[in-house]
Design an enzyme around this catalytic site. Structure first.
Site, PDB file in Angstrom:
ATOM      1  N   HIS A 179      38.473  42.453  29.803  1.00  0.00           N
ATOM      2  CA  HIS A 179      37.887  42.926  29.861  1.00  0.00           C
ATOM      3  C   HIS A 179      36.725  43.753  29.305  1.00  0.00           C
ATOM      4  O   HIS A 179      35.931  44.502  30.311  1.00  0.00           O
ATOM      5  CB  HIS A 179      37.891  43.791  31.277  1.00  0.00           C
ATOM      6  CG  HIS A 179      38.139  43.707  32.546  1.00  0.00           C
ATOM      7  ND1 HIS A 179      36.344  44.810  32.685  1.00  0.00           N
ATOM      8  CD2 HIS A 179      38.403  43.734  34.151  1.00  0.00           C
ATOM      9  CE1 HIS A 179      35.936  44.637  33.825  1.00  0.00           C
ATOM     10  NE2 HIS A 179      37.171  44.469  34.997  1.00  0.00           N
ATOM     11  N   GLU A 313      34.651  37.891  32.716  1.00  0.00           N
ATOM     12  CA  GLU A 313      35.947  37.673  32.696  1.00  0.00           C
ATOM     13  C   GLU A 313      36.848  36.065  32.700  1.00  0.00           C
ATOM     14  O   GLU A 313      36.720  35.841  33.382  1.00  0.00           O
ATOM     15  CB  GLU A 313      36.456  38.292  33.879  1.00  0.00           C
ATOM     16  CG  GLU A 313      35.882  39.919  33.645  1.00  0.00           C
ATOM     17  CD  GLU A 313      35.849  40.798  35.180  1.00  0.00           C
ATOM     18  OE1 GLU A 313      37.025  40.645  35.786  1.00  0.00           O
ATOM     19  OE2 GLU A 313      35.056  41.470  35.251  1.00  0.00           O
TER      20      GLU A 313
END
Ligand code: BGC
Length: 346
Positions: A179, A313
């Site tokens: 992330h 992501e």
């Protein structure tokens, strides 16, 4: 290649280590045991000026305060699971709800806020930090003792690699992601609207206003979701008002075409000349343009604000367990899980 290890602070009296990896061209990657988190990524612009291009803090306390998964390893399951419920081998499971009506990013106090064990692997042209964690059977409602490894590598080819490995002793779900939030200007007072993003994806996953995928895969043609050629992120910010598919920007999964010899995604900042080319073994890339920023500790003298960075992501499609065609995130006992994402830094 070289590295150094330093204390990043303590939690309950335990030293949390931070590692700085550096290659001979001066690229640096810093990672910490807290959340198996990337704290800094330093790379040159076109004039050779080095700057940090990921959201991160110099102090562990700030990472502990923020709730936006800055640089963290997300798991067991990245993205939302509808109502936190799922069924495996005829058993119904309930993960804790931590995002509206759903479970997001593996539920509360998941991988992102745990203290991982770390080890260094040195090679001639690469250094890796190997983070390991055991997530016990039933943690956050997920079955199986899950032994997880997150490996970060920096090499002399100016690549940064993320490898996830796992084994379980019961059938379970596993879909981790990295992330990290990128801002290639190297100046966090600038927003990322001028960055261009290219994604090799013909279809994106529609979401509800709360971020849960509807299950519908929508052709990108004729919309701001068509990133098959590079497009400035500003286009998505500007059309958010009239396009109700957007949520003040992107927070959407793109199903990858997985075309051979084609990059899955390229993020570029034309002004600085920095770019990152991403290739992943997962079937999706979720793009989150930091639409909800506001509560996190400041990055500069100014308050943190939306669109200050973009998270790209790499993972399997979110809520895959509930939608045919979203891919398999079930991990079986005896199976050796391994997924790699490669980021070429230019
Ligand atoms: C999600 C966003 C969420 C953010 C921070 C992203 O991966 O898609 O909806 O706000 O993470 O939790």
């Amino acid at each position: 290649m070289k590295y150094r290890r330093e204390s990043f602070g303590t939690i309950d009296g335990q030293t949390i280590w931070q590692y700085w990896l550096e290659n001979s061209q001066g690229y640096q990657l810093a990672v910490t045991e807290y959340g198996a988190t990337i704290t800094h990524l330093i790379m040159p612009d076109k004039a050779g000026k080095m700057a940090n291009v990921v959201i991160g803090y110099d102090h562990l306390g700030d990472f502990v305060k923020q709730q936006a998964y800055f640089g963290a390893t997300v798991g067991r399951v990245a993205g939302r699971i509808a109502h936190g419920t799922f069924e495996l081998n005829g058993h119904k499971y309930q993960a804790p709800i931590n995002n509206g009506l759903n479970t997001n990013h593996g539920g509360p106090h998941s991988f992102e806020s745990q203290i991982w064990h770390s080890a260094v692997v040195e090679k001639n042209d690469a250094i890796s930090i190997v983070f390991t964690l055991t997530s016990p059977d039933g943690e956050n409602g997920f079955p199986g003792n899950l032994a997880v490894t997150t490996t970060y590598t920096l090499n002399e080819a100016n690549e940064w690699l993320v490898d996830y490995q796992a084994i379980t002793d019961k059938t379970t779900l596993f879909n981790p992601t990295c992330h990290v939030y990128l801002n290639l200007t190297g100046d966090f007072d600038q927003l990322v609207g001028k960055h261009t993003l290219q994604i090799d994806s013909d279809r994106f996953g529609a979401i509800q206003p709360d971020g849960l995928p509807t299950g519908e895969l929508v052709p990108v043609t004729g919309s701001v979701f068509d990133l098959r050629q590079p497009q400035p992120l500003q286009a998505a910010f500007d059309s958010s008002a009239e396009q109700n598919t957007l949520v003040n920007g992107f927070d959407h999964p793109f199903l990858l075409n997985q075309t051979q010899n084609t990059a899955d995604a390229i993020l570029r900042d034309p002004e600085s000349g920095r770019s990152i080319t991403i290739n992943t073994q997962g079937n999706a890339i979720v793009v989150y343009t930091a639409n909800g920023f506001g509560d996190e500790p400041n990055l500069t003298d100014k308050a943190i604000q939306p669109h200050q960075a973009v998270a790209i992501e790499a993972q399997m499609m979110p809520d895959a367990i509930h939608h045919a065609g979203f891919g398999n995130i079930v991990l079986q006992p005896g199976e050796q899980y391994h997924r790699q994402t490669r980021y070429q830094l230019n």
